[in-house]
Design a protein around this motif. Structure first.
Motif, PDB file in Angstrom:
ATOM      1  N   ILE A 121     -26.909  25.869  45.026  1.00 44.41           N
ATOM      2  CA  ILE A 121     -26.980  27.251  45.505  1.00 44.41           C
ATOM      3  C   ILE A 121     -26.993  28.236  44.338  1.00 44.41           C
ATOM      4  CG2 ILE A 121     -25.685  29.024  46.783  1.00 44.41           C
ATOM      5  CD1 ILE A 121     -24.731  26.782  48.655  1.00 44.41           C
ATOM      6  N   PHE A 122     -26.201  27.942  43.302  1.00 40.43           N
ATOM      7  CA  PHE A 122     -26.113  28.861  42.158  1.00 40.43           C
ATOM      8  C   PHE A 122     -27.059  28.479  41.014  1.00 40.43           C
ATOM      9  CE2 PHE A 122     -22.205  29.812  44.395  1.00 40.43           C
ATOM     10  CZ  PHE A 122     -22.061  31.180  44.209  1.00 40.43           C
ATOM     11  N   LYS A 123     -27.889  27.455  41.237  1.00 42.92           N
ATOM     12  CA  LYS A 123     -28.936  27.078  40.275  1.00 42.92           C
ATOM     13  C   LYS A 123     -28.370  26.697  38.906  1.00 42.92           C
ATOM     14  CE  LYS A 123     -31.833  28.348  43.487  1.00 42.92           C
ATOM     15  NZ  LYS A 123     -32.434  27.333  44.386  1.00 42.92           N
ATOM     16  N   VAL A 124     -27.321  25.875  38.891  1.00 45.08           N
ATOM     17  CA  VAL A 124     -26.794  25.368  37.629  1.00 45.08           C
ATOM     18  C   VAL A 124     -26.963  23.854  37.618  1.00 45.08           C
ATOM     19  CG1 VAL A 124     -25.149  27.238  37.298  1.00 45.08           C
ATOM     20  CG2 VAL A 124     -24.451  25.207  38.574  1.00 45.08           C
ATOM     21  N   THR A 125     -27.048  23.283  36.425  1.00 48.95           N
ATOM     22  CA  THR A 125     -27.224  21.846  36.249  1.00 48.95           C
ATOM     23  C   THR A 125     -26.268  21.369  35.162  1.00 48.95           C
ATOM     24  OG1 THR A 125     -28.908  22.067  34.520  1.00 48.95           O
ATOM     25  CG2 THR A 125     -29.682  22.073  36.818  1.00 48.95           C
ATOM     26  N   PRO A 126     -26.048  20.042  35.030  1.00 49.20           N
ATOM     27  CA  PRO A 126     -25.199  19.546  33.943  1.00 49.20           C
ATOM     28  C   PRO A 126     -25.688  19.965  32.568  1.00 49.20           C
ATOM     29  CG  PRO A 126     -25.530  17.835  35.582  1.00 49.20           C
ATOM     30  CD  PRO A 126     -26.430  18.953  35.960  1.00 49.20           C
ATOM     31  N   LYS A 127     -27.012  20.104  32.400  1.00 53.36           N
ATOM     32  CA  LYS A 127     -27.560  20.516  31.109  1.00 53.36           C
ATOM     33  C   LYS A 127     -27.448  22.023  30.900  1.00 53.36           C
ATOM     34  CE  LYS A 127     -30.849  16.696  30.564  1.00 53.36           C
ATOM     35  NZ  LYS A 127     -32.275  16.319  30.363  1.00 53.36           N
ATOM     36  N   GLU A 128     -27.472  22.786  31.983  1.00 54.72           N
ATOM     37  CA  GLU A 128     -27.349  24.244  31.908  1.00 54.72           C
ATOM     38  C   GLU A 128     -26.235  24.695  32.843  1.00 54.72           C
ATOM     39  OE1 GLU A 128     -31.122  25.931  32.777  1.00 54.72           O
ATOM     40  OE2 GLU A 128     -32.094  25.117  30.995  1.00 54.72           O
TER      41      GLU A 128
END
Length: 510
Positions: free
Chosen positions: A420-427
């Protein structure tokens, strides 16, 4: 009663091995002359009886078999557990002789070596849960009997947790339902694999593997406790109401056994609450027989509450005067006692405003209960209402219903939030734009809206916290600030209040 509970109730309170060995969980009846035939007639398909000053003999025997413990003196005395008794060798011998038995085997108490013999060897305790209070704290044990001969052979062991390869280091489950997740992790915490010992009684498990197992145990325990804290927080109103009903003597406390049964029934989690109480009820005095329930429940907060709670409390009390003419006189008539408990407070307040939610009632009661005793002084409430009428409304006018929903969505939907918040482990860092867009997405599921100004205030509050938390803030080359997503999640995680830094934000909110 569900089928699981009926199956559990169908288990016997005690059993006989052959004709000479009596096996029970806690202890034997304090009352002389009780026979096995009378025990077999006890009605088991019912709630476990709670301790009362005057209770039927059947309830007394029932409790003694579940909760009593042996001690070195003669006779019996009340137990620190709040249910059952402590009984001496004369009680044991009388029971054995009256029923033509040779031995009583029971559990219910931890011993370092895993077992203990009492009363001249006529009563033994066997405790099969090793490492009950942490790694290497105690052995587990079991007993072997040869036929009907009452000469037990004791065998001790150590237990090590399984490696839970299905869980990763971030989230230990992907289920959306907190109940299912907690039960799964609770089962994982309690499940174990038996490892052999060498001839010296020392585990042959390799040291490197033991270190890995220790980390797994610690991570799993932390996850279980986090989920338990969240469930307590989400159901704090129900717990408070249930505890208040049990507090018949109006002491602000309940017996430990009552606390255990309440936690199991209200939270609907079949966990070892008697063991967990030292973690969630923060009991420093193990000899204490009662739990002070208002203090226990008031311990659980999250950092997000420090942003809005003070302003909401002020506005809520002020709102009582704006919705009700002569509100002080009305409340004076509704509060029929000088000192009121939680359920009496809820009844009175709902007569003033029937739309008050459970969460709002709980927080209002905590606001008025300045001593944390579980009771409020009517004169103090009336004085606070009079004072609130003179105060201005807060700038943001927080709505607790919307905030409570938002907190619940984030707590229960933690696994879905990165998408939902558009975050990833890399970012893993969250920009203001990502935060506002994500909050707008979450707001679609709320009955009441969180305004744009309130979302901006939440972002500003998170930045203030991030500036004081190492690694929580990232500043790009264009001076745009981003917050680590784990810092955002932590703000909504439920902690013991002493673990939080409850410093007021710059706008003056608590």
């Amino acid at each position: 009663m569900c089928i699981r509970d009926r199956c559990f109730c169908a288990l016997p309170l005690a059993t006989l091995i052959g004709t000479k060995v009596f096996v029970v969980h806690g202890g034997i009846p304090r009352r002389p002359g009780v026979t096995i035939a009378e025990i077999s007639k006890l009605q088991r398909f019912r709630q476990i009886p709670m301790p009362e000053h005057a209770q039927p003999e059947e309830d007394e025997v029932y409790q003694d078999m579940l909760w009593s413990d042996p001690f070195d003196a003669l006779g019996w005395q009340e137990s620190d557990r709040g249910a059952g008794v402590q009984f001496g060798a004369d009680v044991t011998m009388s029971f054995l002789e009256n029923n033509e038995l040779d031995l009583v085997i029971r559990s219910h108490e931890e011993y370092i070596k895993g077992y203990e013999e009492h009363h001249g060897g006529k009563l033994v305790t066997v405790f099969s849960a090793s490492n009950y209070n942490g790694i290497d704290t105690n052995n587990g044990a079991f007993i072997v009997l040869a036929g009907d001969i009452a000469e037990p052979s004791f065998h001790t062991f150590q237990v090590y947790d399984d490696e839970y390869s299905g869980f990763d280091d971030g989230e230990l489950g992907t289920t959306r339902n907190v109940l299912s997740e907690t039960q799964m992790l609770g089962s994982a915490l309690l499940s174990s694999a038996l490892k052999p010992h060498n001839s010296n009684g020392i585990s042959s498990f390799p040291m490197a593997a033991m270190k890995l197992q220790s980390n797994k145990r610690r991570n799993t325990k932390d996850e279980v406790l986090r989920l338990v804290r969240e469930r307590i927080y989400l159901r704090r109103h129900r717990l408070m109401g249930y505890f208040t009903k049990l507090d018949r003597t109006r002491k602000g406390s309940v017996w430990k056994i009552e606390w255990v049964e309440t936690m199991r029934n209200v939270l609907n989690l079949d966990l070892p609450w008697y063991f967990l109480r030292r973690y969630v009820a923060d009991e420093e005095d193990e000899s204490a027989t009662r739990v002070y329930y208002s203090q226990f429940l008031s311990r659980y907060h999250n950092q997000f509450m420090t942003l809005w709670l003070h302003d909401w409390e002020s506005d809520m009390v002020k709102g009582i005067t704006s919705r009700q003419k002569n509100s002080v006189n009305v409340l004076r008539r509704l509060f029929t006692k000088d000192i009121s408990n939680y359920n009496e407070f809820c009844t009175a307040m709902r007569s003033v405003d029937h739309a008050l939610t459970d969460a709002a009632l709980f927080q209002l009661f905590q606001f008025f209960d300045t001593t944390g005793c579980g009771f409020i002084d009517t004169d103090h409430v009336l004085q606070e209402v009079e004072n609130a009428a003179l105060k201005p409304w807060s700038a943001l006018r927080w709505d607790m219903d919307a905030l409570e929903q938002l907190q619940n969505i984030i707590i229960q939907g933690r696994v879905q939030l990165p998408g939902i918040f558009k975050v990833t482990p890399k970012e893993p860092y969250l920009t203001k734009e990502q935060f506002l867009n994500g909050m707008a997405h979450l707001a679609r599921g709320l009955r009441k809206n969180v305004s744009t100004a309130q979302r901006e205030a939440i972002w500003k509050f998170m930045l203030e916290l991030a500036h004081r938390t190492p690694g929580a803030l990232l500043t790009s080359t264009d001076s745009q600030e981003a917050i680590c997503f784990s810092h955002f999640l932590r703000m909504f995680s439920v902690f013991h209040h002493e673990d939080l830094t409850l410093e007021p934000p710059q706008n003056g909110a608590r």
